[in-house]
Design a protein around this motif. Structure first.
Motif, mmCIF file in Angstrom:
data_model
loop_
_atom_site.group_PDB
_atom_site.id
_atom_site.type_symbol
_atom_site.label_atom_id
_atom_site.label_comp_id
_atom_site.label_asym_id
_atom_site.label_seq_id
_atom_site.Cartn_x
_atom_site.Cartn_y
_atom_site.Cartn_z
ATOM 1 N N THR A 69 -38.376 -19.127 20.947
ATOM 2 C CA THR A 69 -38.737 -17.910 20.211
ATOM 3 C C THR A 69 -38.566 -18.160 18.708
ATOM 4 O OG1 THR A 69 -36.492 -17.007 20.113
ATOM 5 C CG2 THR A 69 -37.813 -16.459 22.072
ATOM 6 N N MET A 70 -39.396 -17.517 17.920
ATOM 7 C CA MET A 70 -39.252 -17.622 16.460
ATOM 8 C C MET A 70 -37.954 -16.963 16.017
ATOM 9 S SD MET A 70 -42.816 -17.117 14.490
ATOM 10 C CE MET A 70 -44.332 -16.995 15.395
ATOM 11 N N GLU A 71 -37.566 -15.891 16.728
ATOM 12 C CA GLU A 71 -36.353 -15.147 16.361
ATOM 13 C C GLU A 71 -35.133 -16.070 16.347
ATOM 14 O OE1 GLU A 71 -38.571 -14.090 18.662
ATOM 15 O OE2 GLU A 71 -39.461 -12.529 17.399
ATOM 16 N N PHE A 72 -35.065 -16.968 17.345
ATOM 17 C CA PHE A 72 -33.912 -17.861 17.420
ATOM 18 C C PHE A 72 -33.766 -18.679 16.135
ATOM 19 C CE2 PHE A 72 -32.354 -22.181 18.145
ATOM 20 C CZ PHE A 72 -31.074 -21.916 18.609
ATOM 21 N N TYR A 73 -34.903 -19.126 15.605
ATOM 22 C CA TYR A 73 -34.856 -19.981 14.418
ATOM 23 C C TYR A 73 -34.748 -19.188 13.126
ATOM 24 C CZ TYR A 73 -36.044 -23.779 17.513
ATOM 25 O OH TYR A 73 -36.007 -24.703 18.501
ATOM 26 N N ASN A 74 -35.217 -17.942 13.173
ATOM 27 C CA ASN A 74 -35.443 -17.274 11.897
ATOM 28 C C ASN A 74 -34.791 -15.918 11.750
ATOM 29 O OD1 ASN A 74 -36.605 -17.731 9.461
ATOM 30 N ND2 ASN A 74 -38.362 -16.437 9.902
ATOM 31 N N GLN A 75 -34.557 -15.235 12.851
ATOM 32 C CA GLN A 75 -34.063 -13.879 12.695
ATOM 33 C C GLN A 75 -32.647 -13.695 13.228
ATOM 34 O OE1 GLN A 75 -37.902 -12.354 13.519
ATOM 35 N NE2 GLN A 75 -38.069 -12.854 11.361
ATOM 36 N N ARG A 76 -31.810 -14.643 12.887
ATOM 37 C CA ARG A 76 -30.383 -14.494 13.200
ATOM 38 C C ARG A 76 -29.612 -15.252 12.132
ATOM 39 N NH1 ARG A 76 -27.893 -19.078 15.660
ATOM 40 N NH2 ARG A 76 -29.396 -20.775 15.786
ATOM 41 N N GLU A 77 -28.430 -14.765 11.809
ATOM 42 C CA GLU A 77 -27.594 -15.536 10.898
ATOM 43 C C GLU A 77 -26.871 -16.590 11.722
ATOM 44 O OE1 GLU A 77 -25.369 -13.513 7.836
ATOM 45 O OE2 GLU A 77 -23.774 -15.025 7.947
ATOM 46 N N ARG A 78 -26.956 -17.833 11.279
ATOM 47 C CA ARG A 78 -26.337 -18.912 12.034
ATOM 48 C C ARG A 78 -24.825 -18.918 11.851
ATOM 49 N NH1 ARG A 78 -31.133 -23.210 12.294
ATOM 50 N NH2 ARG A 78 -32.733 -21.616 12.184
ATOM 51 N N ARG A 79 -24.127 -19.339 12.873
ATOM 52 C CA ARG A 79 -22.654 -19.364 12.805
ATOM 53 C C ARG A 79 -22.192 -20.471 11.858
ATOM 54 N NH1 ARG A 79 -23.393 -19.350 18.300
ATOM 55 N NH2 ARG A 79 -22.703 -21.520 18.363
ATOM 56 N N GLU A 80 -21.022 -20.229 11.285
ATOM 57 C CA GLU A 80 -20.501 -21.205 10.318
ATOM 58 C C GLU A 80 -20.274 -22.576 10.954
ATOM 59 O OE1 GLU A 80 -17.017 -19.957 8.191
ATOM 60 O OE2 GLU A 80 -16.919 -21.844 7.064
ATOM 61 N N ASN A 81 -19.813 -22.577 12.188
ATOM 62 C CA ASN A 81 -19.481 -23.866 12.820
ATOM 63 C C ASN A 81 -20.643 -24.483 13.600
ATOM 64 O OD1 ASN A 81 -19.614 -22.111 14.929
ATOM 65 N ND2 ASN A 81 -17.569 -22.515 15.736
ATOM 66 N N GLU A 82 -21.816 -23.872 13.491
ATOM 67 C CA GLU A 82 -22.986 -24.372 14.226
ATOM 68 C C GLU A 82 -23.439 -25.733 13.676
ATOM 69 O OE1 GLU A 82 -25.670 -20.987 14.809
ATOM 70 O OE2 GLU A 82 -27.317 -22.398 15.066
ATOM 71 N N ILE A 83 -23.832 -26.630 14.576
ATOM 72 C CA ILE A 83 -24.455 -27.886 14.110
ATOM 73 C C ILE A 83 -25.878 -27.539 13.705
ATOM 74 C CG2 ILE A 83 -25.250 -30.195 14.755
ATOM 75 C CD1 ILE A 83 -22.964 -30.363 16.753
ATOM 76 N N LEU A 84 -26.206 -27.758 12.439
ATOM 77 C CA LEU A 84 -27.554 -27.444 11.971
ATOM 78 C C LEU A 84 -28.465 -28.646 12.244
ATOM 79 C CD1 LEU A 84 -26.486 -25.757 8.596
ATOM 80 C CD2 LEU A 84 -27.123 -24.624 10.744
ATOM 81 N N PRO A 85 -29.743 -28.405 12.499
ATOM 82 C CA PRO A 85 -30.642 -29.502 12.895
ATOM 83 C C PRO A 85 -30.736 -30.625 11.858
ATOM 84 C CG PRO A 85 -31.680 -27.387 13.358
ATOM 85 C CD PRO A 85 -30.431 -27.091 12.581
ATOM 86 N N TRP A 86 -30.359 -30.332 10.599
ATOM 87 C CA TRP A 86 -30.476 -31.340 9.543
ATOM 88 C C TRP A 86 -29.112 -31.880 9.104
ATOM 89 C CZ3 TRP A 86 -31.978 -26.300 9.630
ATOM 90 C CH2 TRP A 86 -31.214 -25.378 8.909
#
Lengths: 210, 615
Positions: B547-564
């Motif tokens: 879903t686009m929402e997963f990538y774009n319409q949520r604030e990511r958690r501080e401890n999340e591994i970001l794709p980059w």
């Protein structure tokens, strides 16, 4: 001083528009470091006067531009420097000095002579040549911004002959009336020719038409 | 002779895009070189030929005796349709030969919306779009440029990424390739060898695992040669690094048709929305002598009538007035004008504007970015209303009536009050004009408010943020429109493009499937509104189980591994987080020239970080 410059535009630049040619000469004269005169005013532009625009896709060895220079400069210098600063598919052929009183290049021009190659069938060029010299009306639909109208193009076709596998065709070209070579040849052939190349050989005055 | 026959060229729009032969193009004897490179720009000629990076690297690679680098652009759909129907393949302009058998195709990634064009070009070249399906003898697909800093969305299609500045690493990649080719080793061996070079990322050598909620569980190298993290490259000496002394001069109309000289790299300000401001750190400058010398050679070699001094913020160049004077002294009588892309409100001075417009007077652009001080503080745009109005007044007094104001909409924590601040500020600029010309005859002011939509980007303090929805973007655009003085022009961006950019720019590897689906479904030229189909993208996400929402319409958690996270641009994740927290509190951070904020960039030991601005 003003020079009337005759140039050729060949294969490599046959798709560029009239406006692009203007830009090309502006940049080429700057690369060549030639003292081109500029117009006065808010947005100065180089003093170039071009002859008749040529349809995209057509090559030519009879294009003209009048360029005004701010100082005296030898013809040979202009010719050599410009040729060094132009891509190989644009060549300066001849330069003559003119004055402000000299009529515009298009003023006395009445016709243009073309060499046309197409998917002509056996004997078709001969037929076209014969048709070109007939006298009866040759009505075509000409599209313009205001709509389409029927025009008799017969008075705009002057001369035709066969030269090897090509058709030499002289049609009207000037300030008053102009007939595109592709329209003329397809109308004479009476079918949708696949045109391979159109090359403008010369611009002609009334007296020179033959 | 052109590769595409005349009867086809005559039937398409602007055929001069396809025939090459321009002044300064580089022609070589293909039998006397070892490496044939197609430098690809995933859009049409008119756009690609406006891009400085392409011009720079094209001439740089052609300095090598062993390499012939040619330009490759996407054909406009009218030509592509005919090429596919009659069996013509993607070809290079210089040789007019298909690129299918070239050694390398290098793509410069400038915007996310070109992703489908990349797949389309690889396919039109006659090559499999997936990296894993390309076999021995096929060209390697290399990609670099700003968007490559998050390479994951294209990880399945690109063989080798160049992270960071290309001037040095591309030559190292070519040297490595030449060795490999000579040794006649299998394809995989080149990938292993090249991944040892600093700044090179070979995505096939990493594996991602995901948590049940879709976030990344782990990201690990699978080959000993693969680095983690991959550090971006920065050139050894900026002032001395390669810059071309000639450019190919197009015949037709291209977007930016002028001499472009990059006078400075990086930006010292640290506006929190701006990816370029962080990924191109540290700030470095070319010396005036170097710039004047380049300008002289470029004017002679191109004949262009305009020199544009490029950088992220040219007014910040240490001695911009001195530079402008030197250039004007030299070129004014040749009718060569100077231009500067956009101006920071605080750095604008009348003197500079006059210098820039001495030969031709053009419009001025100011970028206050946001309508209220509160919002400008959140994004760390350290300018205030007074600065803007003062600059605008100076401009009007200097005779300008054409001013463009650039804003962003949808910034984090934006309220309707902030949105309404945009038309309000624009009105004050307009009032300033009429105040300057009170009781005097004047031209009609031409003031434009240009509003783009904020797109959260990787490697910025806002990389964790959610983006507003298309509906909300439209509502806020409308809010501006209805409250804007009718004498002011309004321009805005397509909301769907902005949301897709936000989704793709922060995508992970799984987005590759979405891009593939869109392309398979006929998607291309998504950067062009007339070709973009949002529905097609929505369907492609659904078909990929995402879903686009997963990538774009949520604030990511501080401890999340970001794709980059496996890419290092020098500025640390910790610094970005700290800046994000400061943004929430509306606290400002000083620019690099005033005070070092310990962003992490000092580890490179270059430029402003070590007070050696020309290095």
């Amino acid at each position: 001083m003003i020079y009337r410059i005759k140039y050729g535009r060949y294969e490599g630049v046959k798709y560029i528009s009239h406006l692009d040619i203007l830009k090309l000469f502006d940049r080429a004269t700057r690369r060549a470091d030639l003292p081109v005169a500029y117009s006065e005013g808010f947005n100065p532009h180089p003093k170039f006067v071009f002859g008749m625009p040529i349809p995209v896709g057509t090559t030519s060895e009879s294009e003209y531009v009048d360029i005004t220079f701010t100082e005296v400069i030898k013809k040979e210098d202009v010719l050599n420097k410009l040729n060094d600063a132009l891509p190989p598919s644009v060549r300066i052929l001849e330069i003559n000095e003119i004055t402000e009183q000299t009529p515009n290049i298009m003023k006395n021009m009445a016709a243009a002579k073309y060499r046309i190659k197409a998917d002509f069938e056996e004997g078709e060029i001969e037929k076209i040549v014969a048709k070109a010299h007939e006298k009866d009306e040759l009505v075509v639909e000409k599209k313009s911004k205001s709509g389409t109208k029927m025009v008799d193009i017969r008075p705009m076709i002057f001369f035709a002959k066969k030269e090897d596998d090509a058709l030499i065709l002289t049609t009207a070209a000037g300030n008053e009336v102009t007939l595109r070579a592709d329209l003329a040849v397809t109308t004479l052939a009476g079918r949708d020719l696949k045109i391979k190349s159109i090359h403008r050989l010369a611009l002609l005055t009334k007296d020179e038409i033959k | 002779m052109s590769y595409i026959p005349d009867d086809i060229l005559l039937s398409v729009e602007k055929p001069s895009r396809y025939t090459g032969g321009e002044w300064n193009e580089v022609i070589k004897d293909k039998n006397e070189i070892d490496i044939r490179v197609g430098f690809c720009f995933a859009d049409i000629y008119d756009i690609g030929m406006s891009h400085l990076g392409l011009k720079l690297l094209y001439h740089m690679l052609n300095e090598r005796k062993d390499t012939w680098c040619e330009r490759v652009f996407a054909p406009w759909p009218d030509l592509e349709e005919k090429m596919r129907a009659e069996g013509y393949k993607l070809y290079a302009l210089e040789s007019q030969e298909p690129v299918e058998n070239f050694d390398m195709l290098m793509f410069t990634l400038q915007y996310e919306m070109a992703f489908t064009n990349i797949l389309n070009m690889i396919d039109l070249a006659g090559l499999p779009v997936y990296s894993k399906d390309r076999t021995e003898g096929m060209p390697f697909i290399i990609a670099g440029g700003g968007v490559a800093n998050n390479p994951e969305p294209l990880a399945d299609f690109v063989d080798v990424f160049n992270i960071g500045e290309g001037e040095e690493v591309l030559n190292e990649i070519l040297d490595c390739y030449k060795e490999w080719k000579k040794a006649k080793k299998p394809r995989i061996e080149f990938l292993k060898e090249v991944s040892k070079i600093e700044g090179v990322y070979v995505p096939a050598f990493y594996r991602t695992e995901y948590n049940e909620d879709g976030t990344i569980k782990s990201f690990e190298p699978t080959e000993p040669e693969a680095k983690n993290p991959v550090k971006k490259r920065v050139v050894e000496s900026y002032d001395k690094c390669y810059f071309p002394e000639k450019f190919v001069v197009p015949y037709g109309n291209v977007v930016h048709d002028r001499i472009m000289i990059e006078v400075m790299r990086g930006c010292s300000h640290g506006c929190r929305f701006c990816q370029a401001g962080f990924i191109y750190r540290p700030v470095r400058e070319r010396s005036i002598d170097t710039i004047v010398n380049l300008a002289d050679k470029l004017v002679k070699s191109t004949g262009y009538e305009e020199i544009s001094l490029l950088s992220l913020s040219t007014c910040d160049y240490t001695d911009i007035a001195g530079l402008a004077d030197r250039l004007l002294d030299k070129f004014e009588e040749k009718r060569v004008s100077l231009s500067i892309p956009s101006s920071r409100v605080d750095a604008f001075t009348l003197g500079l504007a006059e210098r820039v417009s001495k030969v031709r007077k053009s419009g001025l652009t100011f970028a206050p970015e946001a309508g209220t001080q509160r919002m400008r503080d959140i994004i760390n745009k350290g300018v205030n209303e007074e600065d803007l109005l003062k600059s605008a007044r100076l401009a009007f007094e200097g005779g300008w009536n054409n001013v463009k104001l650039y804003f962003m909409l949808g910034l984090p924590y934006e309220t309707d009050e902030d949105v309404l601040g945009i038309p309000a500020l624009a009105k004050k600029v307009l009032d300033e004009y009429y105040d300057v010309y009170a009781n005097r005859k004047c031209r009609r002011p031409e003031i434009t408010v240009s509003v783009s939509t904020f797109v959260p980007k990787p490697f910025t303090p806002f990389q964790w943020c959610e983006q507003i929805t298309t509906e909300e973007i439209k509502r806020r655009q409308q809010l501006i429109k209805t409250n804007l003085d009718k004498r002011i022009r309004f321009s805005w961006h397509n909301p769907e493009t902005s949301v897709l950019e936000g989704t793709l720019s922060r995508g992970d590897r799984r987005i590759g499937q979405v891009i593939y689906n869109v392309w398979k479904d006929g998607g291309k030229f998504d950067a062009w509104d007339e070709y973009l189909s949002y529905e097609r993208w929505e369907k492609a996400f659904a078909d990929a189980g995402l879903t686009m929402e997963f990538y774009n319409q949520r604030e990511r958690r501080e401890n999340e591994i970001l794709p980059w996270d496996h890419i290092s641009v020098g500025v640390t994740k910790r610094f970005f987080r700290c800046e994000f927290e400061k943004a929430k509190r509306g606290e400002l951070t000083k620019g690099c020239l005033e005070k070092c904020s310990a962003c992490g960039m000092t580890s490179y030991g270059k430029g402003v970080c070590v007070n050696d601005i020309q290095n």
